[in-house]
Design a protein around this motif. Structure first.
Motif, PDB file in Angstrom:
ATOM      1  N   VAL A  57     -62.796 -10.007   1.577  1.00 13.22           N
ATOM      2  CA  VAL A  57     -62.661 -10.113   2.956  1.00 13.22           C
ATOM      3  C   VAL A  57     -61.374  -9.819   3.327  1.00 13.22           C
ATOM      4  CG1 VAL A  57     -62.620 -11.912   4.677  1.00 13.22           C
ATOM      5  CG2 VAL A  57     -64.221 -12.102   2.889  1.00 13.22           C
ATOM      6  N   SER A  58     -61.062  -9.301   4.485  1.00 13.56           N
ATOM      7  CA  SER A  58     -60.009  -8.815   4.726  1.00 13.56           C
ATOM      8  C   SER A  58     -59.359  -9.350   6.328  1.00 13.56           C
ATOM      9  CB  SER A  58     -59.718  -7.165   5.205  1.00 13.56           C
ATOM     10  OG  SER A  58     -58.622  -6.720   5.242  1.00 13.56           O
ATOM     11  N   VAL A  59     -58.172 -10.035   6.291  1.00 15.04           N
ATOM     12  CA  VAL A  59     -57.798 -10.667   7.457  1.00 15.04           C
ATOM     13  C   VAL A  59     -56.239  -9.826   7.782  1.00 15.04           C
ATOM     14  CG1 VAL A  59     -56.955 -12.776   8.694  1.00 15.04           C
ATOM     15  CG2 VAL A  59     -58.733 -12.750   6.586  1.00 15.04           C
ATOM     16  N   GLU A  60     -55.985  -9.491   9.065  1.00 13.26           N
ATOM     17  CA  GLU A  60     -54.765  -8.894   9.239  1.00 13.26           C
ATOM     18  C   GLU A  60     -54.402  -9.631  10.564  1.00 13.26           C
ATOM     19  OE1 GLU A  60     -54.809  -4.446   9.969  1.00 13.26           O
ATOM     20  OE2 GLU A  60     -52.876  -4.247  10.674  1.00 13.26           O
TER      21      GLU A  60
ATOM     22  N   VAL B  87     -51.593  -7.988   5.981  1.00 14.10           N
ATOM     23  CA  VAL B  87     -53.231  -7.842   5.492  1.00 14.10           C
ATOM     24  C   VAL B  87     -53.290  -8.881   4.369  1.00 14.10           C
ATOM     25  CG1 VAL B  87     -54.831  -6.302   5.366  1.00 14.10           C
ATOM     26  CG2 VAL B  87     -52.693  -5.555   6.517  1.00 14.10           C
ATOM     27  N   ILE B  88     -54.155  -9.549   4.633  1.00 15.08           N
ATOM     28  CA  ILE B  88     -54.625 -10.490   3.387  1.00 15.08           C
ATOM     29  C   ILE B  88     -55.976  -9.854   3.015  1.00 15.08           C
ATOM     30  CG2 ILE B  88     -55.089 -12.824   2.536  1.00 15.08           C
ATOM     31  CD1 ILE B  88     -53.401 -13.762   5.131  1.00 15.08           C
ATOM     32  N   GLN B  89     -56.229  -9.816   1.586  1.00 12.27           N
ATOM     33  CA  GLN B  89     -57.590  -9.762   1.147  1.00 12.27           C
ATOM     34  C   GLN B  89     -57.865 -10.789   0.320  1.00 12.27           C
ATOM     35  OE1 GLN B  89     -56.369  -5.395   0.545  1.00 12.27           O
ATOM     36  NE2 GLN B  89     -58.571  -5.003   0.976  1.00 12.27           N
ATOM     37  N   TYR B  90     -59.063 -11.275   0.364  1.00 13.00           N
ATOM     38  CA  TYR B  90     -59.284 -12.211  -0.663  1.00 13.00           C
ATOM     39  C   TYR B  90     -60.667 -11.911  -1.318  1.00 13.00           C
ATOM     40  CZ  TYR B  90     -61.465 -14.855   3.243  1.00 13.00           C
ATOM     41  OH  TYR B  90     -62.113 -15.508   4.261  1.00 13.00           O
TER      42      TYR B  90
ATOM     43  N   VAL C  95     -48.696 -17.942   4.260  1.00 11.37           N
ATOM     44  CA  VAL C  95     -49.729 -17.466   3.298  1.00 11.37           C
ATOM     45  C   VAL C  95     -49.840 -18.281   2.016  1.00 11.37           C
ATOM     46  CG1 VAL C  95     -51.194 -15.779   2.385  1.00 11.37           C
ATOM     47  CG2 VAL C  95     -49.868 -15.393   4.611  1.00 11.37           C
ATOM     48  N   SER C  96     -50.517 -19.119   1.545  1.00 14.60           N
ATOM     49  CA  SER C  96     -50.298 -19.821   0.465  1.00 14.60           C
ATOM     50  C   SER C  96     -51.599 -19.692  -0.653  1.00 14.60           C
ATOM     51  CB  SER C  96     -49.859 -21.320   0.758  1.00 14.60           C
ATOM     52  OG  SER C  96     -49.107 -21.548   1.639  1.00 14.60           O
ATOM     53  N   LEU C  97     -51.193 -19.374  -1.743  1.00 17.24           N
ATOM     54  CA  LEU C  97     -52.252 -19.689  -2.634  1.00 17.24           C
ATOM     55  C   LEU C  97     -51.982 -20.658  -3.884  1.00 17.24           C
ATOM     56  CD1 LEU C  97     -54.751 -18.198  -4.061  1.00 17.24           C
ATOM     57  CD2 LEU C  97     -53.394 -16.771  -5.264  1.00 17.24           C
ATOM     58  N   THR C  98     -52.865 -21.522  -3.895  1.00 15.37           N
ATOM     59  CA  THR C  98     -52.327 -22.730  -5.019  1.00 15.37           C
ATOM     60  C   THR C  98     -53.495 -22.946  -5.930  1.00 15.37           C
ATOM     61  OG1 THR C  98     -51.672 -24.997  -5.066  1.00 15.37           O
ATOM     62  CG2 THR C  98     -52.886 -24.596  -3.137  1.00 15.37           C
TER      63      THR C  98
ATOM     64  N   ALA D 249     -59.371 -14.119  -6.048  1.00 16.06           N
ATOM     65  CA  ALA D 249     -58.211 -13.141  -6.314  1.00 16.06           C
ATOM     66  C   ALA D 249     -57.577 -12.923  -4.600  1.00 16.06           C
ATOM     67  CB  ALA D 249     -58.859 -11.851  -6.806  1.00 16.06           C
ATOM     68  N   VAL D 250     -56.422 -12.408  -4.598  1.00 15.06           N
ATOM     69  CA  VAL D 250     -55.897 -12.307  -3.453  1.00 15.06           C
ATOM     70  C   VAL D 250     -55.134 -10.971  -3.551  1.00 15.06           C
ATOM     71  CG1 VAL D 250     -54.334 -13.186  -1.507  1.00 15.06           C
ATOM     72  CG2 VAL D 250     -55.929 -14.877  -2.898  1.00 15.06           C
ATOM     73  N   ARG D 251     -54.964 -10.069  -2.306  1.00 13.15           N
ATOM     74  CA  ARG D 251     -54.059  -9.255  -2.376  1.00 13.15           C
ATOM     75  C   ARG D 251     -53.402  -9.539  -0.917  1.00 13.15           C
ATOM     76  NH1 ARG D 251     -58.362  -4.729  -4.733  1.00 13.15           N
ATOM     77  NH2 ARG D 251     -59.097  -4.992  -2.653  1.00 13.15           N
ATOM     78  N   PHE D 252     -52.151  -8.907  -0.960  1.00 13.13           N
ATOM     79  CA  PHE D 252     -51.266  -8.864   0.310  1.00 13.13           C
ATOM     80  C   PHE D 252     -50.606  -7.486   0.609  1.00 13.13           C
ATOM     81  CE2 PHE D 252     -47.609  -9.722   2.819  1.00 13.13           C
ATOM     82  CZ  PHE D 252     -48.091 -10.364   3.820  1.00 13.13           C
ATOM     83  N   SER D 253     -50.708  -7.021   1.639  1.00 16.51           N
ATOM     84  CA  SER D 253     -50.009  -5.878   2.084  1.00 16.51           C
ATOM     85  C   SER D 253     -49.375  -5.765   3.315  1.00 16.51           C
ATOM     86  CB  SER D 253     -50.929  -4.787   1.667  1.00 16.51           C
ATOM     87  OG  SER D 253     -51.896  -4.895   2.465  1.00 16.51           O
ATOM     88  N   LEU D 254     -48.427  -4.901   3.549  1.00 11.62           N
ATOM     89  CA  LEU D 254     -47.814  -4.810   5.031  1.00 11.62           C
ATOM     90  C   LEU D 254     -48.694  -3.901   5.722  1.00 11.62           C
ATOM     91  CD1 LEU D 254     -44.247  -4.522   3.637  1.00 11.62           C
ATOM     92  CD2 LEU D 254     -45.520  -6.619   4.828  1.00 11.62           C
TER      93      LEU D 254
END
Ligand SMILES: Nc1ncnc2c1ncn2[C@@H]1O[C@H](COP(=O)(O)OP(=O)(O)OP(=O)(O)O)[C@@H](O)[C@H]1O
Ligand SMILES: CCCCCCCCCCCCC/C=C/[C@@H](O)[C@H](CO)NC(=O)CCCCC
Ligand SMILES: [Ca+2]
Length: 576
Positions: A389-392, A329-332, A398-401, A464-469
């Protein structure tokens, strides 16, 4: 102001000089050294003009510095000027710099002495940002293990010529450079320099940020703290495997080019991203925070470090063939889309207007203030910035640069239009797709084709980005994994073996999460989670939060002294 400029620009010295058998009229103004060839009738021919800020040194006699120092005898009417010379080769983003050298002959010894004195005064007056004393860390195991040789044969002679004294530390273990910066007395040093790759740069980065916060009495782990900006510049002499930070800021990875930038005091502020796990700081990143493909490639490549830089190509192929995707689950938090976009086709170079506007917007009332923009995730949102925003789903990568992350393998980088110091990063989401689609995506990194113009790829400019399982698969805290990763490489220049730690963990009967990944390439069981690659280091956690810490343009916060403006490269020619 005008009067002052005119004053400074007055000719300090003008005379006839000889270069070889040709006669020249040479003039030193406040800002430039010019020499114009004269024909037999005293008419001007070609003029060479070197900005004083790009003069590297002046020596008596006929002197040569690279590849080896030599001085011709009986030369009391001669002097040699060394300066930056832009070569015609390089990359689309930067030209190679070489040491230009012109040997002048004066009609008398007196005139020679006048030229030398005036040139040296001009250098002192017009190059206030040049470093005088540098602390240099060489990683003898980086890249092709050439760090020591590169420094001593190509860089040290240039520093000496420029009157820079340096204290050199050849590291004997991972994190020695970081600890040195954190703990030792650094009085008198104008900057720190690393000779190696992105890993040793990251050590210096952590040392410099950490020390600055210590001195300010701030805790880096406290997410509510506003970080203090750093005064100490970081210079990079590329001698690693990817050299991404050097390449993305200078445009080439070339030790002589970088040494010359360091000498003339060029600097480029950089965005920094902090990575947290459960409210404690894990690491900072300036380049890539990547899960899935880039995490797997790094993990695999650590087992083949002996191969040198080609370990990434080998591991890239292996990981590609293993055809993996991961659930998450990506939130940004989107950045203000009116300011810039990852698909606006701009290229960020020193002096970039988007970066300057970002600074202006963030620090409108504090031109002299020294704090970094930093706040809780919950405080990031502003009127013009969007909501989380959330994307599952299942993702290949998944890359943040924070920057383009261009490097010799990918000359335009992971996100060609990302900015070096705008306070945002680009989040690239590659959803699960068929192998050929993913190969197309990867292959486009090596050409000028748009890697974002594919139906399974999304790119967002974010704060900002958050990543969870996914629910039910949340991460357990894995102290064993943390221990394995904390030490970096062993003293012999090898990383702790992942297969070793795998055996250890399997023996203990721990069979899920990151532990699964450990057997990813050797066992048949498909791993359920990947690892995070943070600027070439494996992170000990899967569930992370990343936020942009803002670099203040002109504030020298995390400056790479090797930074260059492409605009200067293109338009500043030594030949008028
Ligand atoms: N003397 C040393 N022995 C073992 N490891 C070291 C030593 N000095 C530094 N290191 C560690 O080595 C790692 C890799 O170094 P470096 O980044 O210089 O080379 P690289 O990995 O070949 O290049 P790149 O990061 O550009 O791919 C870094 O994490 C650094 O902390
Ligand atoms: C069919 C052809 C396939 C070719 C694929 C090319 C893709 C190249 C993209 C390169 C992106 C580099 C991003 C930079 C990451 C650095 O912070 C990090 C530390 O040095 N390097 C790596 O993790 C090393 C990562 C290496 C990845 C390959
Ligand atoms: Ca950025």
């Amino acid at each position: 102001m005008e009067l002052l400029d005119m004053d400074i620009d007055l000719v300090r010295l003008e005379s006839s000089l000889w270069v070889g058998k040709k006669r020249y009229r040479a003039a030193l103004t406040g800002w430039h050294l010019n020499w114009t060839e004269l024909d037999k009738k005293n008419r001007d021919k070609k003029t060479v003009s070197v900005p004083v800020s790009e003069v590297i040194g002046v020596e008596e006699g006929r002197v040569q510095v690279l590849p080896q120092r030599s001085v011709a005898k009986d030369t009391d009417r001669e002097f040699t000027v060394f300066y930056v010379k832009r070569s015609s080769s390089g990359s689309p983003y930067g030209l190679l710099w070489r040491l230009g050298r012109t040997q002048f002959c004066c009609p008398s010894r007196d005139l020679r002495d006048q030229w030398m004195t005036q040139l040296r005064i001009a250098l002192k007056t017009h190059s206030p940002s040049r470093p005088h004393r540098l602390l240099v860390f060489i990683n003898p195991f980086g890249g092709r293990k050439q760090g020591r040789q590169i420094y001593h044969s190509l860089v040290a002679p240039l520093f000496e010529l420029a009157g820079i004294s340096s204290h050199v530390v050849v590291t004997e273990r991972a994190n020695q450079a970081r600890d040195h910066i954190l703990k030792k007395d650094l009085t008198g040093f104008d900057g720190v320099v690393c000779v190696g790759g992105d890993g040793i740069f990251s050590e210096l980065l952590h040392g410099v940020i950490g020390r600055t916060q210590q001195e300010a009495g701030l805790s880096e782990h406290d997410p509510s703290v506003t970080l203090q900006s750093c005064d100490l510049h970081i210079g990079i002499i590329p001698a690693g495997s990817t050299d991404c930070v050097c390449f993305a800021t200078v445009g080439v990875n070339d030790p002589v080019t970088s040494a010359l930038h360091i000498i003339i005091g060029d600097s480029q502020p950089l965005d920094v991203c902090s990575v947290h796990h459960c409210s404690s700081l894990v690491r900072y990143s300036v380049s890539l925070v990547g899960y899935g493909f880039y995490g797997d490639v790094l993990a695999e490549s650590e087992r083949h470090r002996w191969m040198g830089p080609i370990r990434y190509d080998y591991s890239g192929a292996m990981v590609y063939l293993s055809n993996r995707s991961y659930a998450g689950v990506i939130q940004y938090l989107p950045a203000d889309s009116q300011l810039s976009s990852p698909r606006d086709n701009t290229r960020c170079l020193s002096g970039c207007s988007v970066c300057s506007k970002g600074t202006e917007r963030l620090f409108p009332h504090s031109p002299g203030a020294s704090s970094l923009y930093s706040s809780h995730f919950s405080q990031f949102s502003s009127d013009t910035e969007g909501e989380w925003v959330s994307v599952e789903g299942r993702f290949r990568a998944v890359s943040l640069t924070c920057m383009s992350s261009s490097c010799p393998r990918s000359p335009l980088g992971l996100s060609p239009s990302a900015h070096l110091a705008d306070g945002t990063g680009d989040l690239i989401i590659v959803r699960d797709t068929h192998p050929l689609g993913f190969l197309t995506f990867l292959h486009r990194h090596t050409s000028t084709q748009d890697q974002f113009d594919l139906p399974f790829v999304d790119v967002h400019r974010v704060k900002a980005v958050r990543f969870s399982l996914p629910t039910g698969e949340e991460e357990d805290r894995d102290e064993e994994w943390e221990r394995v990763n904390d030490g970096g490489m062993t003293e012999e220049g090898k990383r702790p073996s992942r297969s070793g730690s795998h055996k250890h963990l399997v023996e203990r009967g721990e069979e899920r999460g990151q532990k699964d990944f450990l057997c990813g390439l050797c066992c048949s069981k498909a791993p359920t989670v990947s690892v995070w690659n943070c600027d070439g280091e494996i992170l000990p956690h899967t569930e992370i939060s990343c936020r942009q810490e803002e670099a203040r343009s002109g504030g020298n916060i995390l400056a790479n002294e090797g930074a260059i403006t492409r605009v200067n490269n293109r338009y500043n020619s030594n030949i008028k």
